[in-house]
Design a protein around this motif. Structure first.
Motif, PDB file in Angstrom:
ATOM      1  N   GLU A  52       0.807  -1.215   0.000  1.00  0.00           N
ATOM      2  CA  GLU A  52       0.000   0.000   0.000  1.00  0.00           C
ATOM      3  C   GLU A  52       0.847   1.276   0.000  1.00  0.00           C
ATOM      4  O   GLU A  52       0.323   2.362  -0.195  1.00  0.00           O
ATOM      5  CB  GLU A  52      -0.940   0.047   1.217  1.00  0.00           C
ATOM      6  CG  GLU A  52      -2.026  -1.004   1.201  1.00  0.00           C
ATOM      7  CD  GLU A  52      -1.561  -2.333   1.785  1.00  0.00           C
ATOM      8  OE1 GLU A  52      -0.662  -2.333   2.651  1.00  0.00           O
ATOM      9  OE2 GLU A  52      -2.074  -3.368   1.345  1.00  0.00           O
ATOM     10  N   GLN A  53       2.147   1.141   0.257  1.00  0.00           N
ATOM     11  CA  GLN A  53       2.976   2.345   0.326  1.00  0.00           C
ATOM     12  C   GLN A  53       4.369   2.082  -0.217  1.00  0.00           C
ATOM     13  O   GLN A  53       4.810   0.953  -0.306  1.00  0.00           O
ATOM     14  CB  GLN A  53       3.070   2.861   1.755  1.00  0.00           C
ATOM     15  CG  GLN A  53       3.750   1.881   2.693  1.00  0.00           C
ATOM     16  CD  GLN A  53       3.563   2.249   4.153  1.00  0.00           C
ATOM     17  OE1 GLN A  53       2.543   2.799   4.520  1.00  0.00           O
ATOM     18  NE2 GLN A  53       4.557   1.960   4.955  1.00  0.00           N
ATOM     19  N   ARG A  71       7.012   9.111   1.703  1.00  0.00           N
ATOM     20  CA  ARG A  71       6.167   7.917   1.597  1.00  0.00           C
ATOM     21  C   ARG A  71       5.053   8.188   0.602  1.00  0.00           C
ATOM     22  O   ARG A  71       4.359   9.188   0.691  1.00  0.00           O
ATOM     23  CB  ARG A  71       5.576   7.555   2.951  1.00  0.00           C
ATOM     24  CG  ARG A  71       4.599   6.383   2.879  1.00  0.00           C
ATOM     25  CD  ARG A  71       4.134   5.949   4.242  1.00  0.00           C
ATOM     26  NE  ARG A  71       5.230   5.231   4.883  1.00  0.00           N
ATOM     27  CZ  ARG A  71       5.360   5.089   6.190  1.00  0.00           C
ATOM     28  NH1 ARG A  71       4.483   5.611   7.014  1.00  0.00           N
ATOM     29  NH2 ARG A  71       6.381   4.419   6.696  1.00  0.00           N
ATOM     30  N   ASN A  73       1.526   6.892  -0.908  1.00  0.00           N
ATOM     31  CA  ASN A  73       0.363   6.030  -0.716  1.00  0.00           C
ATOM     32  C   ASN A  73      -0.004   5.501  -2.097  1.00  0.00           C
ATOM     33  O   ASN A  73      -0.418   6.265  -2.972  1.00  0.00           O
ATOM     34  CB  ASN A  73      -0.792   6.840  -0.104  1.00  0.00           C
ATOM     35  CG  ASN A  73      -2.030   6.005   0.113  1.00  0.00           C
ATOM     36  OD1 ASN A  73      -2.376   5.158  -0.697  1.00  0.00           O
ATOM     37  ND2 ASN A  73      -2.704   6.267   1.204  1.00  0.00           N
ATOM     38  N   THR A  75      -2.427   3.793  -3.045  1.00  0.00           N
ATOM     39  CA  THR A  75      -3.865   3.795  -3.320  1.00  0.00           C
ATOM     40  C   THR A  75      -4.289   5.108  -3.958  1.00  0.00           C
ATOM     41  O   THR A  75      -4.964   5.120  -4.972  1.00  0.00           O
ATOM     42  CB  THR A  75      -4.664   3.564  -2.019  1.00  0.00           C
ATOM     43  OG1 THR A  75      -4.218   2.340  -1.431  1.00  0.00           O
ATOM     44  CG2 THR A  75      -6.152   3.470  -2.299  1.00  0.00           C
TER      45      THR A  75
END
Length: 155
Positions: A52-53, A71, A73, A75
């Motif tokens: 997810e990251q 970082r 994301n 998504t």
């Protein structure tokens, strides 16, 4: 009746199960809980990586008490600037803000360069994001670094 009780018991068992993430271990030591570096290169990650990251562009403060990285994301595609600070012998994670440029600290740790922007260290953390202004606003700057002699390097 017995089958109804069995179904209810099964549903209660399923719905009462905790789906929360495991409690992560407390990170201690000089390298954010990682084994000190040796001669063989290894992946450095403050926490377990997930699909997810994506973590990128990590660096320590000059005094080795802070670790910063960006970082993504995966998504929603948004990037964040994350920090780990060594406080009372343990590394504490916090969000500095949205990522702007590729972050890097000045040799004295008082300025965080962010491409065409920067932040200055304050008594409570970091200032708001400021622009380098002219003539740098017309130049595409991926990364700006400064030397101990106050020379600036643009990449």
């Amino acid at each position: 009746m017995k089958s109804a009780i069995a179904v209810i018991t099964l549903l209660l068992t399923i719905t009462s199960h905790s789906y929360a993430k495991e409690t992560l271990p407390i990170l201690t030591g000089p390298y954010v809980g990682q084994t000190p570096p040796g001669l063989t290169p290894k992946v450095f990650a403050p926490r377990d990586r997930t699909p997810e990251q994506r973590d990128h562009s990590g660096f320590f403060s000059p005094d080795m008490t802070e670790f910063y990285f960006t970082r993504r994301n995966n998504t929603d595609g948004k990037w964040t600037l994350i920090s780990y600070k060594l406080e009372n012998g343990a590394w504490q994670e916090s969000v500095v803000g949205a990522r702007v440029g590729r972050p890097i600290l000045s040799p004295d740790g008082k300025i965080m360069h962010l491409g065409k922007h920067y932040m200055q260290r304050t008594a409570t953390g970091w200032s708001e994001i400021k622009s380098l202004a002219a003539p740098y606003d017309a130049i595409r700057i991926m990364r700006l670094m400064s030397s101990i002699c106050s020379r600036h390097i643009l990449l």
